[in-house]
Design a protein around this motif. Structure first.
Motif, PDB file in Angstrom:
ATOM      1  N   PRO A 290       0.831  -1.207   0.000  1.00  0.00           N
ATOM      2  CA  PRO A 290       0.000   0.000   0.000  1.00  0.00           C
ATOM      3  C   PRO A 290       0.863   1.254   0.000  1.00  0.00           C
ATOM      4  CG  PRO A 290      -0.657  -1.497   1.777  1.00  0.00           C
ATOM      5  CD  PRO A 290       0.624  -2.016   1.203  1.00  0.00           C
ATOM      6  N   ILE A 291       0.387   2.293  -0.677  1.00  0.00           N
ATOM      7  CA  ILE A 291       1.139   3.548  -0.667  1.00  0.00           C
ATOM      8  C   ILE A 291       0.900   4.309   0.629  1.00  0.00           C
ATOM      9  CG2 ILE A 291       1.318   3.751  -3.164  1.00  0.00           C
ATOM     10  CD1 ILE A 291      -0.953   5.773  -3.136  1.00  0.00           C
TER      11      ILE A 291
ATOM     12  N   ASP B  75       0.145   6.664   3.595  1.00  0.00           N
ATOM     13  CA  ASP B  75       0.147   8.127   3.657  1.00  0.00           C
ATOM     14  C   ASP B  75       1.469   8.695   3.154  1.00  0.00           C
ATOM     15  OD1 ASP B  75       1.762   7.326   5.733  1.00  0.00           O
ATOM     16  OD2 ASP B  75       0.660   8.405   7.290  1.00  0.00           O
TER      17      ASP B  75
ATOM     18  N   ARG C 165       6.669   8.523  -3.074  1.00  0.00           N
ATOM     19  CA  ARG C 165       6.205   7.595  -4.109  1.00  0.00           C
ATOM     20  C   ARG C 165       7.073   7.699  -5.355  1.00  0.00           C
ATOM     21  NH1 ARG C 165       1.256   9.184  -1.904  1.00  0.00           N
ATOM     22  NH2 ARG C 165       0.669  10.584  -3.603  1.00  0.00           N
TER      23      ARG C 165
ATOM     24  N   SER D 166       0.701   9.488 -11.982  1.00  0.00           N
ATOM     25  CA  SER D 166       1.199   8.485 -11.040  1.00  0.00           C
ATOM     26  C   SER D 166       2.710   8.391 -11.157  1.00  0.00           C
ATOM     27  CB  SER D 166       0.580   7.117 -11.333  1.00  0.00           C
ATOM     28  OG  SER D 166       1.181   6.121 -10.528  1.00  0.00           O
TER      29      SER D 166
ATOM     30  N   GLU E 184      -8.907   6.080 -14.583  1.00  0.00           N
ATOM     31  CA  GLU E 184      -8.341   4.974 -13.829  1.00  0.00           C
ATOM     32  C   GLU E 184      -9.436   3.957 -13.537  1.00  0.00           C
ATOM     33  OE1 GLU E 184      -6.794   7.434 -10.654  1.00  0.00           O
ATOM     34  OE2 GLU E 184      -8.423   6.828  -9.331  1.00  0.00           O
TER      35      GLU E 184
ATOM     36  N   GLU F 266      -1.197   1.769  -8.514  1.00  0.00           N
ATOM     37  CA  GLU F 266      -1.182   2.331  -7.164  1.00  0.00           C
ATOM     38  C   GLU F 266      -2.058   1.486  -6.257  1.00  0.00           C
ATOM     39  OE1 GLU F 266      -2.201   6.475  -7.059  1.00  0.00           O
ATOM     40  OE2 GLU F 266      -0.389   7.055  -8.172  1.00  0.00           O
ATOM     41  N   ASN F 267      -1.463   0.999  -5.192  1.00  0.00           N
ATOM     42  CA  ASN F 267      -2.216   0.262  -4.185  1.00  0.00           C
ATOM     43  C   ASN F 267      -2.642   1.267  -3.117  1.00  0.00           C
ATOM     44  OD1 ASN F 267      -3.196  -1.271  -2.113  1.00  0.00           O
ATOM     45  ND2 ASN F 267      -1.506  -2.722  -2.086  1.00  0.00           N
ATOM     46  N   ARG F 268      -3.858   1.746  -3.236  1.00  0.00           N
ATOM     47  CA  ARG F 268      -4.374   2.744  -2.290  1.00  0.00           C
ATOM     48  C   ARG F 268      -5.111   2.098  -1.124  1.00  0.00           C
ATOM     49  NH1 ARG F 268      -6.853   6.445  -7.145  1.00  0.00           N
ATOM     50  NH2 ARG F 268      -4.851   6.924  -8.153  1.00  0.00           N
TER      51      ARG F 268
ATOM     52  N   ASN G   5      -5.297  -1.014   2.090  1.00  0.00           N
ATOM     53  CA  ASN G   5      -4.591  -1.209   3.355  1.00  0.00           C
ATOM     54  C   ASN G   5      -3.752  -2.474   3.388  1.00  0.00           C
ATOM     55  OD1 ASN G   5      -5.758   1.118   4.512  1.00  0.00           O
ATOM     56  ND2 ASN G   5      -7.641  -0.025   4.908  1.00  0.00           N
TER      57      ASN G   5
END
Length: 180
Positions: free
Chosen positions: A83-84, A86, A92, A116, A143, A162-164, A166
């Motif tokens: 996960p990215i 915070d 990033r 991205s 997206e 992007e892994n947004r 958890n």
């Protein structure tokens, strides 16, 4: 940081001298790469050098470098995306730059992309199969949120991941050499 997923398992079949099938190898791939200090993992599982491919071609996956398959060939890769969280855009961007420099120097990385930090382009047709978790496929325009069981067909387009969520997201990619 999310807890790492188990190493992907690779079961490799073969045919013995009497023409009978058997499991030749069962375990971790010998071609696994991690980004130090993260749960980012890229595991090359198999590649073919041409189409059609010889059924009894030797296992040469440890010789594979970069993201692209061999000319006229394919590569099967499993990637665990952490996960990215915070993290800042600068963090990033630095992580994406490290991934591309270490593992995928042959991809065209769109460094500094406003969409991205992971935006890149390859001359391939890719089947991205979401195995677990959730990930966002970022395009120049728009997206898509993809979840376990979803499949994205990427056709040589600029894209990023992007892994947004958890949890770590695991994606299997089949990259097929293609021409523009």
């Amino acid at each position: 940081m999310s807890e790492a997923l188990p190493t992907p398992r690779r079961a490799l079949t073969a045919i013995d001298d009497d023409g009978r099938s058997y499991i030749e190898e069962d375990g971790a791939s010998p071609a696994e790469f991690t980004l130090p200090g993260t749960t980012y993992r890229s595991t090359n599982m198999w590649r073919t050098a041409a189409a059609p491919s010889a059924i009894n071609a030797p296992d040469d996956i440890t010789e594979h470098r970069g993201v692209l398959p061999p000319p006229g060939g394919t590569v099967l890769r499993v990637i665990d995306f952490p996960p990215i969280g915070d993290s800042t855009p600068q963090e990033r961007a630095a992580a994406a730059k490290a991934v591309f420099a270490a593992l995928y120097p042959d991809a065209t990385h769109h460094e500094g992309s406003a969409r991205s930090a992971s935006m890149h382009t390859t001359d391939t047709i890719d089947y991205a199969i979401i195995l677990s978790g959730e990930i966002v496929a970022v395009m120049d325009l728009g997206e898509a949120v993809l979840r376990a069981g979803d499949i994205l067909i990427q056709r040589g387009t600029a894209h990023g991941w992007e892994n947004r969520g958890n949890a770590i997201c695991r994606v299997a990619f089949v990259l097929i050499d293609a021409a523009r």
